[in-house]
Design an enzyme around this catalytic site. Structure first.
Site, PDB file in Angstrom:
ATOM      1  CG  ASP A   1       1.927  -0.902   3.354  1.00  0.00           C
ATOM      2  OD1 ASP A   1       1.207  -0.489   4.269  1.00  0.00           O
ATOM      3  OD2 ASP A   1       1.572  -1.758   2.510  1.00  0.00           O
TER       4      ASP A   1
ATOM      5  CG  HIS B   1      -1.674  -1.100   1.607  1.00  0.00           C
ATOM      6  ND1 HIS B   1      -1.155  -2.193   2.249  1.00  0.00           N
ATOM      7  CD2 HIS B   1      -2.997  -1.350   1.433  1.00  0.00           C
ATOM      8  CE1 HIS B   1      -2.132  -3.075   2.442  1.00  0.00           C
ATOM      9  NE2 HIS B   1      -3.247  -2.600   1.963  1.00  0.00           N
TER      10      HIS B   1
END
Ligand code: XLS
Ligand code: NI
Ligand code: NI
Length: 437
Positions: free
Chosen positions: A102, A99
């Site tokens: 992240d 993501h």
């Protein structure tokens, strides 16, 4: 700098080995039904569970302190990139997934967040070039930040919707920059708690609008990834809109998006929906929508997404059986959307978890290949439906039959002869196959 200096490259040592840091079943070069194991399985590391998770749960704080946690902000993000490529190299995993949040810290503004992303994406790109590692998929996290409290594509607030659109636009640009094979939409907050304050039809129309905009923008910038939706029935919202494969397919058909999307199916989401993983895979496959897999397993005694590493051989075997039946996983792969338990807090556990998952999938692949090659299940299924091959059955399948012709046949066909489904016998046969490979 090494982040896992006590661990060397994990090698295939075969079934006789008692080295926990070796593969007993995953032999990437081994050819099975015309393809190598590596080509069949296309394993991926999930960035969030591996480099961001720290063992917090609703009752307790972090138990995991990694080397990169000694740093902060962008420095920590850069360290995670290095750790990721060392990890993939040591485990011989070809793909990874992330993501946006992240990989890079969110800034105070969208501009700042995007700037942070640019720095890290540049670093990822360099590392991908030198290592040959690839991005299976990326996505954007439109569920953690408090602005998404009412949803992103299904929010009641147009300003939030616009922010989500901006974030998605950047996600598509990042995917293109890194040559992602797929782009995933998991509707983290796309769902609702109560109809007392919700316009369900309107929210779904808006979600479809966001997907249409995403397709248009991907086309505009020449990003040719396969678009995937990841179904999940509940958690975080009570009624997630993409409940399961069948619900998601019906949504896509309603909005005429079914030719542009496939599904990213997750084992634990299937069990939360009251399905087996193989049910979800078959549902997608028979609708031409099998895209990719999020490999993990749930605990059947717990009602949430525990995201354990997959070790259930019956499930990995039947999963790979479905994949082989569907002609392979295509541009998708097997992404370990799985995290080590809170008590498995040592860095070594990250390796042991992935080894367990990879070996369990390789084992399942071997068993599935045997089931396929020896037509063990196919011959059972073929035989079970054999009355549709001739006579009245063939008439039904070819479209020749009418209610009148069925009646004519039924009137003279008395009594009807039925046969056992032999489920118990077949389950034992399945066990025999799994433990023979
Ligand atoms: C959560 C989902 C999530 C997606 C990516 O349950 O599995 O991790 O895979 O957003
Ligand atoms: Ni997932
Ligand atoms: Ni999940």
């Amino acid at each position: 700098m090494s982040y896992f200096s006590n661990i060397g490259k994990i090698q295939f040592e075969g079934k006789g080995s008692d080295n926990p840091f070796a593969f007993k079943h995953y032999n990437p070069e081994q050819v099975i039904l015309g393809k190598t194991m590596e080509e069949h399985l296309r394993f991926a590391v999930a960035y969030w569970h591996t480099f961001n998770a720290n063992g917090t749960d609703p009752f307790g704080s972090a138990t995991m302190f990694r080397e990169w946690d000694k740093l902060d902000g962008l420095d920590r993000a850069k360290a995670r990139v290095e750790a990721n490529f060392e990890f993939m190299d040591k485990l011989n995993i070809p793909f990874y997934c992330f993501h946006d949040v992240d990989i890079a810290p969110e800034g105070a503004t969208l501009q700042e967040t995007n700037k942070n992303l640019d720095v890290i994406v540049g670093l990822l790109k360099e590392n991908m070039k030198t290592s040959g590692k690839k991005l299976l998929w990326n996505t954007v996290n439109m569920f953690s930040h408090p602005r998404f409290v009412h949803g992103a594509g299904t929010t009641c607030n147009a300003d939030v919707y616009a922010y989500a659109g901006a974030q998605l636009k950047k996600g598509l640009e990042v995917g293109k920059e890194l040559g992602a094979e797929n782009y995933v939409f998991w509707g983290g907050r796309e769902g609702y708690e109560t109809l007392l304050n919700t316009d369900m039809g309107f929210e779904l129309d808006n979600l479809a609008r966001l997907y249409e905009m995403a397709l248009a923008y991907a086309k505009e910038i020449g990003f040719d990834a396969q678009f995937l939706i990841e179904p999940k029935p509940k958690e975080p919202t009570k009624h997630q809109y993409d409940f399961d494969a069948a619900t998601t397919i019906s949504f896509l058909r309603k909005y005429n998006l079914h030719n542009d999307f496939k599904l990213n199916l997750e084992a634990n989401h299937a069990t939360l929906a009251g399905h087996t993983f193989e049910h979800e895979i078959r549902t997608a496959a028979i609708n031409g929508m099998l895209g990719s897999l999020d490999a993990n397993q749930g605990d059947l005694l717990l009602g949430w997404d525990t995201d354990e590493f997959p070790t259930d051989l019956y499930s990995t075997t039947l999963t790979m059986y479905e994949v082989l039946k569907a002609g392979g996983i295509g541009r998708g792969g097997v992404n370990f959307d799985a995290k080590v338990r809170r008590a498995s807090f040592e860095a070594d556990d990250l390796f042991l978890g992935h080894i367990a998952g990879m070996d369990s999938f390789a084992w399942g692949l071997k068993a599935a290949a045997k089931l396929t090659e020896e037509k063990i299940l196919d011959s059972i299924v073929d035989n079970r439906y054999r009355t549709f091959k001739e006579g009245i059955g063939a008439d039904i399948v070819s479209g020749k039959a009418t209610l009148a012709s069925l009646e004519q046949y039924a009137l003279q066909n008395n009594p009807i002869r039925l046969e056992s489904g032999r489920q118990e016998r077949i389950r034992l046969q399945l066990s025999e196959v799994i433990f023979s490979v």
